[in-house]
Design an enzyme around this catalytic site. Structure first.
Site, mmCIF file in Angstrom:
data_model
loop_
_atom_site.group_PDB
_atom_site.id
_atom_site.type_symbol
_atom_site.label_atom_id
_atom_site.label_comp_id
_atom_site.label_asym_id
_atom_site.label_seq_id
_atom_site.Cartn_x
_atom_site.Cartn_y
_atom_site.Cartn_z
ATOM 1 N N ASN A 196 0.873 -1.170 0.000
ATOM 2 C CA ASN A 196 0.000 0.000 0.000
ATOM 3 C C ASN A 196 0.911 1.221 0.000
ATOM 4 O O ASN A 196 1.506 1.556 1.031
ATOM 5 C CB ASN A 196 -0.893 -0.031 1.259
ATOM 6 C CG ASN A 196 -1.701 1.243 1.417
ATOM 7 O OD1 ASN A 196 -1.735 2.079 0.523
ATOM 8 N ND2 ASN A 196 -2.357 1.388 2.570
ATOM 9 N N TRP A 197 1.020 1.840 -1.162
ATOM 10 C CA TRP A 197 1.938 2.987 -1.273
ATOM 11 C C TRP A 197 1.440 4.208 -0.511
ATOM 12 O O TRP A 197 2.183 5.163 -0.306
ATOM 13 C CB TRP A 197 2.134 3.364 -2.750
ATOM 14 C CG TRP A 197 2.953 2.401 -3.557
ATOM 15 C CD1 TRP A 197 3.434 1.171 -3.168
ATOM 16 C CD2 TRP A 197 3.391 2.585 -4.909
ATOM 17 N NE1 TRP A 197 4.133 0.587 -4.193
ATOM 18 C CE2 TRP A 197 4.125 1.438 -5.273
ATOM 19 C CE3 TRP A 197 3.239 3.603 -5.851
ATOM 20 C CZ2 TRP A 197 4.700 1.284 -6.538
ATOM 21 C CZ3 TRP A 197 3.802 3.457 -7.112
ATOM 22 C CH2 TRP A 197 4.536 2.310 -7.449
ATOM 23 N N LYS A 198 0.169 4.202 -0.141
ATOM 24 C CA LYS A 198 -0.449 5.387 0.479
ATOM 25 C C LYS A 198 -0.197 6.602 -0.432
ATOM 26 O O LYS A 198 -0.178 6.444 -1.653
ATOM 27 C CB LYS A 198 0.063 5.573 1.905
ATOM 28 C CG LYS A 198 -0.119 4.292 2.726
ATOM 29 C CD LYS A 198 0.007 4.477 4.198
ATOM 30 C CE LYS A 198 -0.232 3.132 4.883
ATOM 31 N NZ LYS A 198 -0.237 3.220 6.340
ATOM 32 N N HIS B 294 -9.620 1.021 4.755
ATOM 33 C CA HIS B 294 -8.350 1.209 5.467
ATOM 34 C C HIS B 294 -8.591 2.155 6.651
ATOM 35 O O HIS B 294 -9.401 3.081 6.552
ATOM 36 C CB HIS B 294 -7.295 1.797 4.518
ATOM 37 C CG HIS B 294 -5.925 1.763 5.116
ATOM 38 N ND1 HIS B 294 -5.506 2.698 6.033
ATOM 39 C CD2 HIS B 294 -4.904 0.880 4.982
ATOM 40 C CE1 HIS B 294 -4.272 2.403 6.419
ATOM 41 N NE2 HIS B 294 -3.885 1.300 5.800
ATOM 42 N N GLU C 159 -7.032 4.580 7.709
ATOM 43 C CA GLU C 159 -6.849 6.004 7.392
ATOM 44 C C GLU C 159 -8.077 6.573 6.682
ATOM 45 O O GLU C 159 -8.371 7.763 6.805
ATOM 46 C CB GLU C 159 -5.553 6.186 6.582
ATOM 47 C CG GLU C 159 -4.328 6.001 7.483
ATOM 48 C CD GLU C 159 -3.104 5.384 6.816
ATOM 49 O OE1 GLU C 159 -2.996 5.418 5.578
ATOM 50 O OE2 GLU C 159 -2.238 4.864 7.564
ATOM 51 N N GLU D 90 -5.361 -4.980 10.441
ATOM 52 C CA GLU D 90 -4.327 -3.983 10.677
ATOM 53 C C GLU D 90 -4.630 -3.247 11.975
ATOM 54 O O GLU D 90 -5.435 -2.300 11.973
ATOM 55 C CB GLU D 90 -4.304 -2.960 9.536
ATOM 56 C CG GLU D 90 -3.990 -3.548 8.177
ATOM 57 C CD GLU D 90 -3.417 -2.497 7.236
ATOM 58 O OE1 GLU D 90 -2.329 -2.740 6.714
ATOM 59 O OE2 GLU D 90 -4.026 -1.428 7.058
ATOM 60 N N GLY E 13 2.567 2.213 10.820
ATOM 61 C CA GLY E 13 3.537 3.298 10.692
ATOM 62 C C GLY E 13 4.232 3.673 11.993
ATOM 63 O O GLY E 13 4.885 4.700 12.088
ATOM 64 N N SER F 274 3.494 -2.185 10.266
ATOM 65 C CA SER F 274 4.935 -2.248 10.456
ATOM 66 C C SER F 274 5.551 -3.609 10.080
ATOM 67 O O SER F 274 6.486 -4.078 10.729
ATOM 68 C CB SER F 274 5.312 -1.877 11.900
ATOM 69 O OG SER F 274 4.873 -0.564 12.201
ATOM 70 N N GLY G 207 2.870 -1.168 4.235
ATOM 71 C CA GLY G 207 2.934 0.261 3.928
ATOM 72 C C GLY G 207 4.355 0.679 3.602
ATOM 73 O O GLY G 207 4.880 0.399 2.520
ATOM 74 N N GLY G 208 5.015 1.312 4.560
ATOM 75 C CA GLY G 208 6.351 1.880 4.361
ATOM 76 C C GLY G 208 7.335 0.965 3.644
ATOM 77 O O GLY G 208 8.033 1.404 2.710
#
Ligand code: 13P
Length: 248
Positions: A13-15, A99, A101, A170, A176, A212, A233-234
């Site tokens: 997930n590049w966000k 998600h 977010e 999640e 993150g 993470s 993510g990251g």
């Protein structure tokens, strides 16, 4: 032994990250390494403006792609929204829905999430339905109740719909933050989700863990019986790191 109907799946997930030059390099790195992880389905969910680029660069690569959100509406006067058919126009196979977010910053309700999952399925996309509790809820011992509530309207879409989805657990406190759930903590929640899926006759739905996930912790998470892969993510923004997660 991995259940063959639950092939490993790792989704990036590049966000809200990337630009055409950065993406080009990242996608080239993924293309070069994907042949080394044949046991695992690998996909990236990118910002809408880059779908054309991803579609052009990944076609025929064995990598999948998708978006991070979708409208619950088929078409019409919904300024700023993107319809499921627009995603399939760019050969997307996947779309994230619900998600945390989106739930937090855009007020998405459980009903909206279920409706988006349904719109995605109607266009032939696989929705990756995200659920997870906040730190406050976890500390109050409400994890199971929150997950059950977040899943209820999605499960109410019925067995045939749910069997074509992926669920991602999640925990919000692990996103993150560098704080991963222990494999046992994650497994407990995955087992609860699996029990709900079994109860409606869809036991083989893949359940991903997210929060993470890195190359260094992926193997211990994937060793758990109900963890079928990861939503990353990251670490999905670095080709070697992301491919190492898939290799784990
Ligand atoms: P991080 O891997 O950066 O913690 O993000 C997890 C996530 O939200 C993936 O959807």
């Amino acid at each position: 032994m991995v259940n063959p109907s639950r092939k490993r799946l790792v989704i990036g997930n590049w966000k809200m990250h990337g630009d055409t030059a950065f993406n080009s390099e990242l996608l080239a790195g993924l293309r070069a390494g994907v042949a080394d992880v044949p046991h695992c389905d690998v996909a990236v969910c990118v910002p809408f403006p880059y779908l054309y680029q991803v579609c052009s660069l990944l076609e025929g690569s064995g990598l999948g792609w998708g978006a991070q959100d979708v409208s619950e509406h088929e078409k019409g006067a919904y300024t700023g929204e993107v319809a499921a058919n627009m995603l399939t126009d760019f050969q997307c196979q996947w779309v994230l829905v619900g998600h945390s977010e989106r739930r937090t910053y855009h007020g998405e309700s459980d009903a909206t999430v279920a409706s988006k999952a349904s719109a995605a399925l109607a266009s032939g996309l696989t929705p990756v339905v995200c659920v997870g509790e906040t730190l406050e809820q976890q500390e109050a011992g409400q994890t199971a109740a929150i997950i059950e509530r977040q899943l209820a309207m999605v499960l109410a879409l019925g067995r045939d719909a749910v069997a074509r989805m992926v669920i991602a657990y999640e925990p919000v406190w692990a996103i993150g933050t560098g704080r991963t759930a222990t494999p046992e903590q994650a497994q407990d929640v995955h087992a609860l989700i699996r029990a709900k899926l079994k109860a409606i006759g869809a036991p083989d739905v893949r359940i991903l863990y997210g929060g993470s996930v890195k190359a260094s912790n992926a193997a211990s998470l994937f060793a758990m019986p109900d963890i079928d892969g990861a939503l990353v993510g990251g670490a999905s923004l670095v080709a070697s790191e992301f491919l190492s997660i898939a290799a784990a």
